[in-house]
Scaffold this motif. Sequence first.
Motif, PDB file in Angstrom:
ATOM      1  N   ALA A  43       0.837  -1.208   0.000  1.00 12.72           N
ATOM      2  CA  ALA A  43       0.000   0.000   0.000  1.00 12.72           C
ATOM      3  C   ALA A  43       0.871   1.258   0.000  1.00 12.72           C
ATOM      4  O   ALA A  43       0.500   2.286  -0.571  1.00 12.72           O
ATOM      5  CB  ALA A  43      -0.923  -0.005   1.220  1.00 12.72           C
ATOM      6  N   GLY A  93      -8.846  -4.768   6.358  1.00 12.45           N
ATOM      7  CA  GLY A  93      -9.727  -5.859   5.941  1.00 12.45           C
ATOM      8  C   GLY A  93      -9.458  -6.257   4.509  1.00 12.45           C
ATOM      9  O   GLY A  93      -9.205  -5.412   3.656  1.00 12.45           O
ATOM     10  N   GLN A 191     -19.738  -0.148  11.126  1.00 13.18           N
ATOM     11  CA  GLN A 191     -19.945   1.021  10.277  1.00 13.18           C
ATOM     12  C   GLN A 191     -20.854   0.705   9.093  1.00 13.18           C
ATOM     13  O   GLN A 191     -20.834  -0.405   8.565  1.00 13.18           O
ATOM     14  CB  GLN A 191     -18.545   1.496   9.823  1.00 13.18           C
ATOM     15  CG  GLN A 191     -18.480   2.446   8.659  1.00 13.18           C
ATOM     16  CD  GLN A 191     -19.069   3.828   8.982  1.00 13.18           C
ATOM     17  OE1 GLN A 191     -19.414   4.115  10.135  1.00 13.18           O
ATOM     18  NE2 GLN A 191     -19.205   4.659   7.979  1.00 13.18           N
ATOM     19  N   THR A 194     -19.565   2.001   3.157  1.00 11.81           N
ATOM     20  CA  THR A 194     -18.880   3.279   2.908  1.00 11.81           C
ATOM     21  C   THR A 194     -18.065   3.139   1.625  1.00 11.81           C
ATOM     22  O   THR A 194     -17.319   2.157   1.487  1.00 11.81           O
ATOM     23  CB  THR A 194     -17.919   3.585   4.084  1.00 11.81           C
ATOM     24  OG1 THR A 194     -18.608   3.329   5.315  1.00 11.81           O
ATOM     25  CG2 THR A 194     -17.429   5.009   4.087  1.00 11.81           C
TER      26      THR A 194
HETATM   27  P1  NAI Z   1      -9.548   0.808   2.696  1.00 11.05           P
HETATM   28  O1  NAI Z   1      -9.377  -0.082   1.513  1.00 11.05           O
HETATM   29  O2  NAI Z   1      -9.277   2.243   2.509  1.00 11.05           O
HETATM   30  O3  NAI Z   1      -8.721   0.252   3.949  1.00 11.05           O
HETATM   31  C1  NAI Z   1      -8.367  -1.107   4.119  1.00 11.05           C
HETATM   32  C2  NAI Z   1      -6.898  -1.115   4.490  1.00 11.05           C
HETATM   33  O4  NAI Z   1      -6.423  -2.409   4.857  1.00 11.05           O
HETATM   34  C3  NAI Z   1      -6.005  -0.626   3.320  1.00 11.05           C
HETATM   35  O5  NAI Z   1      -5.305   0.532   3.717  1.00 11.05           O
HETATM   36  C4  NAI Z   1      -5.077  -1.800   3.097  1.00 11.05           C
HETATM   37  O6  NAI Z   1      -3.801  -1.428   2.629  1.00 11.05           O
HETATM   38  C5  NAI Z   1      -5.046  -2.399   4.514  1.00 11.05           C
HETATM   39  N1  NAI Z   1      -4.491  -3.748   4.512  1.00 11.05           N
HETATM   40  C6  NAI Z   1      -4.855  -4.812   3.752  1.00 11.05           C
HETATM   41  N2  NAI Z   1      -4.057  -5.866   4.004  1.00 11.05           N
HETATM   42  C7  NAI Z   1      -3.168  -5.468   4.972  1.00 11.05           C
HETATM   43  C8  NAI Z   1      -2.103  -6.105   5.656  1.00 11.05           C
HETATM   44  N3  NAI Z   1      -1.764  -7.381   5.412  1.00 11.05           N
HETATM   45  N4  NAI Z   1      -1.389  -5.390   6.562  1.00 11.05           N
HETATM   46  C9  NAI Z   1      -1.698  -4.098   6.831  1.00 11.05           C
HETATM   47  N5  NAI Z   1      -2.722  -3.438   6.217  1.00 11.05           N
HETATM   48  C10 NAI Z   1      -3.436  -4.118   5.291  1.00 11.05           C
HETATM   49  O7  NAI Z   1     -11.080   0.593   3.113  1.00 11.05           O
HETATM   50  P2  NAI Z   1     -11.919   1.006   4.432  1.00 11.05           P
HETATM   51  O8  NAI Z   1     -13.343   0.845   4.037  1.00 11.05           O
HETATM   52  O9  NAI Z   1     -11.451   2.302   4.964  1.00 11.05           O
HETATM   53  O10 NAI Z   1     -11.593  -0.187   5.425  1.00 11.05           O
HETATM   54  C11 NAI Z   1     -11.168  -0.001   6.745  1.00 11.05           C
HETATM   55  C12 NAI Z   1     -11.874  -0.971   7.685  1.00 11.05           C
HETATM   56  O11 NAI Z   1     -13.268  -0.625   7.742  1.00 11.05           O
HETATM   57  C13 NAI Z   1     -11.814  -2.441   7.244  1.00 11.05           C
HETATM   58  O12 NAI Z   1     -11.659  -3.245   8.401  1.00 11.05           O
HETATM   59  C14 NAI Z   1     -13.188  -2.655   6.649  1.00 11.05           C
HETATM   60  O13 NAI Z   1     -13.580  -4.006   6.648  1.00 11.05           O
HETATM   61  C15 NAI Z   1     -14.014  -1.806   7.616  1.00 11.05           C
HETATM   62  N6  NAI Z   1     -15.364  -1.494   7.158  1.00 11.05           N
HETATM   63  C16 NAI Z   1     -15.559  -0.934   5.927  1.00 11.05           C
HETATM   64  C17 NAI Z   1     -16.822  -0.702   5.462  1.00 11.05           C
HETATM   65  C18 NAI Z   1     -17.041  -0.159   4.085  1.00 11.05           C
HETATM   66  O14 NAI Z   1     -18.148  -0.298   3.551  1.00 11.05           O
HETATM   67  N7  NAI Z   1     -16.055   0.468   3.480  1.00 11.05           N
HETATM   68  C19 NAI Z   1     -18.034  -0.984   6.288  1.00 11.05           C
HETATM   69  C20 NAI Z   1     -17.713  -1.519   7.599  1.00 11.05           C
HETATM   70  C21 NAI Z   1     -16.425  -1.776   8.000  1.00 11.05           C
END
Ligand code: NAI
Length: 264
Positions: A43, A93, A191, A194
């Motif tokens: 990332a 995630g 949440q 999003t």
């Molecule tokens: P995002 O894609 O911006 O963030 C996910 C992050 O996980 C990324 O920055 C990615 O690089 C990081 N990641 C993946 N594998 C990794 C690893 N092995 N080591 C370290 N980092 C790693 O998306 P978002 O939506 O901001 O996701 C953040 C959290 O919110 C996640 O846990 C997601 O499941 C949760 N969430 C998201 C929702 C949505 O609809 N976007 C709804 C409810 C929860």
Amino acid sequence: MGLLDGKKGIITGALDEQSIAWKVAEKAHAEGAQILLTNAPVALRMGKLNELAEKTGSQIVGADATSLEDLNKLYDVASEQFGKVDFLLHSIGMSVNVRKGKAYTDLNYDWLQKTYDISSISFHKMMQLAYQRDLFNEWGSIVALSYVAAQRTFPDYSDMSEAKALLESYARTFGYYYGKKAKVRVNTISQSPTPTTAGSGVKGFQEMLDFAEKMSPLGNATADDCANLCIMLFSNYTRRITMQNLYSDGGFSSMGVSPELLGA
Ligand code: NAI
């Protein structure tokens, strides 16, 4: 408002401006906190995180959250920079099964292990290492981000549903141990859907977003709303809230039927 004046924290998972963690980092900085940013090395290669680091005057440490070695190095930097820390956001995630469109009834079990490792076990690892290293100040706060598919069936959320159920369970069980040891609280925020990179990877995401919008009397919670709740949970105003799963969802999780959806 200076809600986090003097506090120091680690924020995982900011990928770009849409990321929930990105908003949390901006708000934590605006509320007076010093932060350390971390994401998976892959990332970091995107280069976006540098912008956030500059904006918030923070350092970036690359760490794959599934690697104890990487996490130890991350905590080495945190200890050097801050001594002890006050808050941690787990905002990580990923499911290869979801990403590759593998059906829930035909899961690839190697990928399933990866889903759990990245999306859930990494949370336990981050807490266990911090616990063993005595990284947190008393009244510290740990938050991870979850989704209502941990409680209800959303078929296309697939193996991420169980990953979130496990994540929430870790918050409860570790919340006990960390509360007893150092008065550190552990919570999850559930949440609304999003529009982020992770969110948009789920099949039919736009339809889920529209459905949730109509089902929620206050409308979907935005990434900003979620970030505000994170700040509240990091602040001193929530010192005895622990082992909870708090819904940031505009009321979605309490609804049975929505007249809007019935077209009534
Ligand atoms: P995002 O894609 O911006 O963030 C996910 C992050 O996980 C990324 O920055 C990615 O690089 C990081 N990641 C993946 N594998 C990794 C690893 N092995 N080591 C370290 N980092 C790693 O998306 P978002 O939506 O901001 O996701 C953040 C959290 O919110 C996640 O846990 C997601 O499941 C949760 N969430 C998201 C929702 C949505 O609809 N976007 C709804 C409810 C929860």
